[in-house]
Write an enzyme that holds these catalytic residues in place. Structure first.
Site, PDB file in Angstrom:
ATOM      1  N   GLY A  11     -13.491  -5.705   3.084  1.00 42.84           N
ATOM      2  CA  GLY A  11     -12.494  -5.345   2.064  1.00 42.84           C
ATOM      3  C   GLY A  11     -12.779  -6.055   0.755  1.00 42.84           C
ATOM      4  O   GLY A  11     -13.809  -6.722   0.597  1.00 42.84           O
ATOM      5  N   ILE A  13     -11.140  -8.716  -1.007  1.00 43.11           N
ATOM      6  CA  ILE A  13     -11.223 -10.187  -0.994  1.00 43.11           C
ATOM      7  C   ILE A  13     -12.208 -10.647   0.081  1.00 43.11           C
ATOM      8  O   ILE A  13     -13.019 -11.550  -0.143  1.00 43.11           O
ATOM      9  CB  ILE A  13      -9.825 -10.828  -0.761  1.00 43.11           C
ATOM     10  CG1 ILE A  13      -8.861 -10.395  -1.885  1.00 43.11           C
ATOM     11  CG2 ILE A  13      -9.933 -12.351  -0.701  1.00 43.11           C
ATOM     12  CD1 ILE A  13      -7.456 -10.948  -1.768  1.00 43.11           C
ATOM     13  N   ALA A 118      -3.974 -14.780   5.829  1.00 40.35           N
ATOM     14  CA  ALA A 118      -3.680 -14.262   4.490  1.00 40.35           C
ATOM     15  C   ALA A 118      -2.301 -13.625   4.496  1.00 40.35           C
ATOM     16  O   ALA A 118      -2.046 -12.660   5.214  1.00 40.35           O
ATOM     17  CB  ALA A 118      -4.733 -13.232   4.087  1.00 40.35           C
ATOM     18  N   TYR A 150       6.110  -4.022   5.020  1.00 38.37           N
ATOM     19  CA  TYR A 150       4.971  -4.920   4.819  1.00 38.37           C
ATOM     20  C   TYR A 150       5.436  -6.368   4.724  1.00 38.37           C
ATOM     21  O   TYR A 150       4.896  -7.257   5.398  1.00 38.37           O
ATOM     22  CB  TYR A 150       4.221  -4.500   3.554  1.00 38.37           C
ATOM     23  CG  TYR A 150       2.978  -5.315   3.281  1.00 38.37           C
ATOM     24  CD1 TYR A 150       1.988  -5.441   4.251  1.00 38.37           C
ATOM     25  CD2 TYR A 150       2.791  -5.939   2.049  1.00 38.37           C
ATOM     26  CE1 TYR A 150       0.845  -6.184   3.998  1.00 38.37           C
ATOM     27  CE2 TYR A 150       1.649  -6.677   1.787  1.00 38.37           C
ATOM     28  CZ  TYR A 150       0.677  -6.796   2.765  1.00 38.37           C
ATOM     29  OH  TYR A 150      -0.456  -7.532   2.515  1.00 38.37           O
TER      30      TYR A 150
END
Ligand code: UDP
Length: 320
Positions: A11, A13, A118, A150
């Site tokens: 991805g 990051i 994260a 989320y």
């Protein structure tokens, strides 16, 4: 030599992190299901014999267990995280974000592998305080409004991680990332900076949602990585949560104007009402402004890049 497992390493990051750790001579295994991660992001590491890519999901318990067996350090970045994705596939996002993290932590527990988790500034929800600190209250809308799924899932993830630390002694470090941007981030899932930059470069209308007065603080991915790696090498960070963000704020309308100016674009700004921009179940945040005092006190980290420099970096890479 340390074996590092990066979930979500293809991805945005994750691929920058892979690159940084490879440069530091570490052996990297990336686990990514390529749902939003891209092969392109990791293409240039494939030749490096310190790098291994496994296409697979964090929901695959057996695979996660197998990979964690060989890991000395885990960076758990895999998640279903873009607003668009969460609104379109709320159930699978919820499952990935909760069960995936649970799988990683359960596997890490056996050998107490140091694990970075994260998390996100979404955690704070509608709390508009200037200088949100890690102990501040979360103000969330109804769980049935899908956007909050989320923040809810990431809240559960943080709690899981914290309890694996408290009850089983798994050395975890949690970071809440605030609007991290930089090269390789795609605008495909709604992220505002790559979207505006690509619209400006193509001479398309710049789509500001709502009245554009909502504000964000943008952080360059290289600054975020410096903070993440500092935290992971500091024993005192274990068992704690840290904000990682920039304390410089800009409205979305001003962001659009700045990008038009910096790219020399002829694009116009168009204002799109939220009801047209997003499906039902969406509520925007007006503001999200971090305090990074806790991080600074421990590591002396401060972001090095301000908004102009950050945008220059994104624009330069989009022009390639
Ligand atoms: N946004 C916008 N136009 C776009 C995409 C996003 O005005 O084409 C707005 C969005 O409504 C939000 C802000 O930009 O207020 C940041 O959106 P993003 O999805 O990048 O991050 P987040 O909402 O998670 O902070």
């Amino acid at each position: 030599m340390a074996n590092v497992l990066i979930t979500g390493g293809a991805g945005f990051i994750g691929s920058h992190l892979s690159e940084l750790l490879l440069q530091g001579g570490m052996r990297i295994t990336v686990l990514d299901d390529l749902s939003t991660g891209r092969r392109d992001n990791i293409k240039k590491f494939q030749e490096n014999n310190l790098f291994k890519f496994i296409e697979g999901s964090i929901l695959d318990n057996e695979l996660v267990n197998k990979l964690v067996q060989d890991a000395d350090i885990i960076y758990h970045l895999a998640a279903a995280l873009h607003v668009k994705l969460i609104l379109e596939k709320p159930l699978s996002a919820l499952e990935t974000n909760i069960h995936g993290t649970e799988n990683v932590l359960r596997a890490a527990k056996k050998r107490k592998v140091k694990t970075f988790i994260a998390s996100t500034s979404e955690i704070y929800g509608k709390n508009t305080k200037q200088g949100l600190d890690e102990e501040d209250d979360r103000i969330l809308g109804s769980p049935l409004k899908t956007r909050w799924g989320y923040a809810s899932a990431k809240g559960i993830d943080e709690l899981f991680a914290y309890l694996y630390f408290k009850e089983y002694g798994v050395p975890i470090v949690i970071a809440r990332l605030f609007n991290t941007v930089g090269p390789r981030q795609t605008g495909q899932y709604g992220m505002v900076v790559p979207r505006f930059v690509s619209q400006a470069l193509q001479g398309e209308d710049i789509t500001v949602f709502g009245d554009g007065k909502q504000k964000r603080c943008f952080l360059h991915v290289q600054d975020a990585l410096a903070a993440i790696t500092m935290l992971m090498s500091n024993e005192q960070a274990v068992g704690k949560v840290f904000n990682i963000g920039n304390e410089e704020e800009i409205s979305i309308e001003d962001l659009a104007k700045k990008i038009i100016m910096m790219t020399g674009s002829l694009s116009r700004i168009v204002y799109i009402p939220y009801e047209k921009a997003y499906p039902d179940g969406f509520e925007d945040m007006q503001r999200r402004f971090p305090s990074v005092d806790r991080l600074w006190k421990l590591t002396k980290w401060k972001p090095t890049m301000k908004i102009d420099q950050i945008l220059e970096s994104v624009i330069a890479s989009a022009r390639l």
